[in-house]
Write a protein that holds these residues in place. Structure first.
Motif: not given
Length: 254
Positions: A106-110, A113-115, A156-159
């Motif tokens: 749920a957290i990674f999907d938003v 992955k979503g980003a 991960a989003l930062r990377s």
């Protein structure tokens, strides 16, 4: 009033908190804005407040079909855009031993992955010389108990933002991230807390932030818009807006 005149922007996750503060600032500066959210109640509240000044679109960032449809709507109503703020995110306080596959996904999907797929869908619609800003978090590297999955998703989003910054250099599109600390928002950045837990969380934030207070959504919005439009020789950075917490400043004793 004309600071952002003739500018077009998309704010993903713009119905409350930091996202809404960015929307308001853009509109006050004369920009044309399309914002998204997935909670219909929040969307209706924004539509009531902003009226025809902005387009408020229901879009679930965990749905690739919704993301694709969003791209189509942006292209149809705005055409090319100058700025995309990828702000949709979710946080749950959950000790490592209690994390389930469902809560992890749920957290990674938003947050990740979503980003990622939102940026991939909208990048072709951003004018050369435009910009992206992502919302990360000081939890990226703070080792905060109970936030293992959230911290990892934002790291991960930062990377990803760094790699996207490199890949979009040929189009002169700048990609940066804003990393908020303890910010006064409706959820305080952690969904699912009871009122007592939220007050305790807020008290903790005031105690461990060197400036001894929470930031406001408007203060983060100012940083976002600096990266979006003013920081024209800056790409691939993560700007912390956290009252000095990430710098481990030690304030004088009271």
């Amino acid at each position: 009033m004309d600071r952002y005149a003739d500018r077009k922007a998309v704010v993903v996750g713009g119905t409350h908190g930091i996202g809404l503060a960015v929307v308001r600032a853009l509109l006050d500066g004369g920009a044309e804005v399309l914002l998204t959210g997935r909670n219909e109640r929040n969307l209706e509240a924004v539509r009531s407040e902003l009226g025809s000044r902005a387009q408020a679109v229901r879009s679930d960032t965990t749905s690739l079909a919704d993301i694709d449809a969003l791209g189509g709507q942006v292209e149809e109503t705005l055409g090319r855009v100058d700025f995309v703020f990828v702000n949709a995110g979710v946080a749950h306080m959950e000790p490592f031993g209690q994390v389930t596959e469902a809560s992890y996904d749920a957290i990674f999907d938003v947050n990740t992955k979503g980003a990622f797929f939102t940026a991939r869908r909208l990048a072709p619609l951003v004018d050369d010389g435009g910009s992206f800003v992502f919302t990360t978090s000081i939890a990226n590297d703070s080792g905060t108990p109970g936030m293992s999955v959230y911290s990892a998703s934002k790291a991960a989003l930062r990377s990803f933002a760094q790699v996207l910054a490199a890949e979009l250099l040929p189009r002169n599109i700048r990609v940066n991230a804003v990393s908020p600390g303890f910010i006064k928002t409706p959820t305080m950045g952690a969904a699912g807390l009871s009122e007592a837990e939220r007050k305790a969380f807020e008290k903790l934030g005031d105690e461990i932030t060197p400036m001894r207070r929470h930031g406001s959504a408007e203060e983060v919005a100012a940083a976002v818009l600096f990266l979006a439009f003013d920081a024209t020789f800056t790409t691939g950075v993560e700007l912390t807006v956290d009252g000095g917490r990430a710098q481990k400043l030690t304030p004088p004793r009271r």
